[in-house]
Enzyme design. Structure first.
Site, mmCIF file in Angstrom:
data_model
loop_
_atom_site.group_PDB
_atom_site.id
_atom_site.type_symbol
_atom_site.label_atom_id
_atom_site.label_comp_id
_atom_site.label_asym_id
_atom_site.label_seq_id
_atom_site.Cartn_x
_atom_site.Cartn_y
_atom_site.Cartn_z
ATOM 1 N N HIS A 1 16.093 3.235 9.541
ATOM 2 C CA HIS A 1 15.751 3.826 7.610
ATOM 3 C C HIS A 1 14.403 4.068 7.806
ATOM 4 C CE1 HIS A 1 15.513 1.941 3.168
ATOM 5 N NE2 HIS A 1 14.874 2.329 3.851
ATOM 6 N N GLU B 1 18.844 7.384 1.490
ATOM 7 C CA GLU B 1 19.479 6.285 0.604
ATOM 8 C C GLU B 1 18.946 6.594 -1.073
ATOM 9 O OE1 GLU B 1 15.149 4.299 1.374
ATOM 10 O OE2 GLU B 1 15.663 2.399 0.348
ATOM 11 N N ASP C 1 7.228 -6.557 7.904
ATOM 12 C CA ASP C 1 5.845 -5.649 8.369
ATOM 13 C C ASP C 1 4.517 -6.992 7.289
ATOM 14 O OD1 ASP C 1 6.478 -5.958 5.013
ATOM 15 O OD2 ASP C 1 5.383 -4.280 4.820
ATOM 16 N N HIS D 1 6.613 -7.549 2.871
ATOM 17 C CA HIS D 1 7.774 -7.068 1.029
ATOM 18 C C HIS D 1 8.452 -9.090 1.809
ATOM 19 C CE1 HIS D 1 7.051 -2.735 2.335
ATOM 20 N NE2 HIS D 1 7.920 -2.751 1.115
ATOM 21 N N ASP E 1 10.945 1.219 6.807
ATOM 22 C CA ASP E 1 11.348 1.707 5.124
ATOM 23 C C ASP E 1 9.837 2.514 5.073
ATOM 24 O OD1 ASP E 1 11.951 2.199 3.184
ATOM 25 O OD2 ASP E 1 12.014 0.599 1.897
ATOM 26 N N LEU F 1 6.412 -2.715 -4.667
ATOM 27 C CA LEU F 1 6.877 -1.758 -3.022
ATOM 28 C C LEU F 1 7.324 -0.552 -3.110
ATOM 29 C CD1 LEU F 1 6.459 -4.964 -1.479
ATOM 30 C CD2 LEU F 1 4.541 -3.166 -1.637
ATOM 31 N N GLY G 1 7.979 1.331 -0.081
ATOM 32 C CA GLY G 1 7.661 1.774 1.658
ATOM 33 C C GLY G 1 6.944 0.929 2.296
#
Ligand SMILES: [Zn+2]
Length: 391
Positions: A68, A137, A256, A259, A282, A315, A317
């Site tokens: 992804h 997606e 990260d 998220h 992402d 958010l 990505g």
């Protein structure tokens, strides 16, 4: 074809093998184990030349696989150019990722078809991570959880469009994110499963019952778990609750630490277990570049302190690399190194039906990343060829 011996490192496989040796003939791993036995095998097998790679006391780890990822280093798949894919593939090789599914965002039928053609026709070059297929997606998602997906292009699943895309892509159509609760989308699930395509629940407002029903229909994967899906309430456990409660479903995670809160990562880990978590990035085009203004598909995004958002604040990505996600899982969440790598190599490979890839084991494709103990990438090796070297 060149053969390789990688020595003097700790091999990251089912367990850590200190002072390990890996022997590669052509593009295949033929031996994984201790140094002495490695040397014996080399002598017995050697009709030609071996290149010896010294891991210098670091880790010999499986190359990472990202299922992804939208973009990096100033480009994204939705740019719609071959050069964009090439730039991503080079950037990823430099960061220890050996294979990836360039991922679309919700866009018009024409644009989606165009990037599908690009991915289908793409031919990799020296120094690039492998393009393993595409992740669609959207566009068959739920407006209520669109996140940073482009609202006006969201639509109900269209079997004719899917058949067209499948004709273009064949088995390169590996993964699709959709919202199963949207009336009309359910018919796509069984068709996709018949073609062997992995179906992922995402950008979804499904209730717990609807999500569980989708899993029974053949949905086996969850897109960036927690993000862009109905959350867990104790009387309506939503998509998150259904993913946590269904052992068979593999859960993508953006590690990260922006998220998803570390506490929620621990909840996921304890419920799904190491084998069912798929680390993804992402990542968007700002990955590898400074804060500033960028695009994601048809929308502007703003990157501040590494976090990418729409003007409204959603958010949009991440700017993560997969190696950084592995490092976060080890250093912040406290996951053993072997497990963190598994979540970024073997699990993603298995989640989209890639065989003989994603793990350091005899018979598999010879994909490795050599790192220092601080996770700095020293070398990336794909199919037995060094595609990136730090020196
Ligand atoms: Zn995405």
């Amino acid at each position: 074809m060149k053969n390789l011996i990688i020595t003097n490192g700790t091999i990251v496989t089912d367990e850590l093998i200190p002072q390990g040796t890996v022997v590669v003939i052509g593009d295949k791993i033929i031996y994984v184990g201790d140094e002495q036995e490695g040397n014996r095998i080399k002598k017995a097998a050697d009709p030609g030349v071996f290149e010896i790679i010294d891991a210098q006391g670091g880790y010999i780890a499986p190359g990472l696989i990202d299922v992804h990822i939208h973009g990096s280093n100033g480009v994204e798949l939705m740019d719609g150019t071959e050069e964009a894919i090439r730039t991503m593939a080079r950037y990823l090789a430099e960061h220890g990722t050996v294979g990836f599914l360039p991922s679309t965002v919700t866009a018009s039928a024409e644009k989606t078809r165009h990037v599908a053609e690009l991915v289908a026709d793409y031919v990799g070059e020296e120094g690039e991570a492998e393009v393993l297929g595409i992740h669609l997606e959207g566009p068959y998602i739920n407006e209520a959880f669109k996140g940073a997906q482009y609202g006006p292009a969201i639509r109900v699943a269209d079997l004719k469009e899917l058949e067209e895309l499948y004709t273009i892509l064949g088995d390169k159509l590996r993964l699709i994110t959709l919202a199963p609760e949207v009336p009309g989308n359910e018919k796509a699930i069984s068709w996709l499963r018949e073609q062997g395509i992995t179906v992922s629940i995402g950008h979804s407002d499904a209730t717990y019952d609807q999500a569980v029903q989708a899993f029974a229909q053949g949905v086996t994967h969850a897109t960036h778990t927690y993000n862009g899906m109905k959350g867990l309430h104790h009387r309506e456990p939503g998509v998150v609750g259904a993913v946590l409660a269904t052992p068979e479903v593999k859960a993508e995670l953006i590690a990260d630490l922006v998220h998803v809160h570390p506490g929620a990562i621990k909840v996921l880990l304890q419920n799904k277990g190491v084998e069912q978590i798929v680390l993804i990035t992402d990542a968007v085009q700002a990955t590898g570049l400074p804060d500033g203004e960028y695009v994601l598909g048809d929308q502007r995004i703003f990157v501040k302190e590494g976090a990418a958002r729409l003007a409204e604040g959603n958010l949009a990505g991440s700017t993560l690399t997969l190696m950084r996600a592995v490092q976060n899982m080890v250093e912040v969440i406290g996951v053993p190194l072997v497990d963190a790598f598994r979540m970024a190599s073997l699990n993603p490979a298995q989640s989209v039906g890639l065989e003989n890839k994603g793990w350091i084991r005899e018979g598999n494709q010879a994909d490795f990343v050599l790192i220092d103990p601080d996770f700095t990438v020293q070398k990336t090796i794909i199919g037995g060829r060094v595609v990136y070297s730090n020196q």
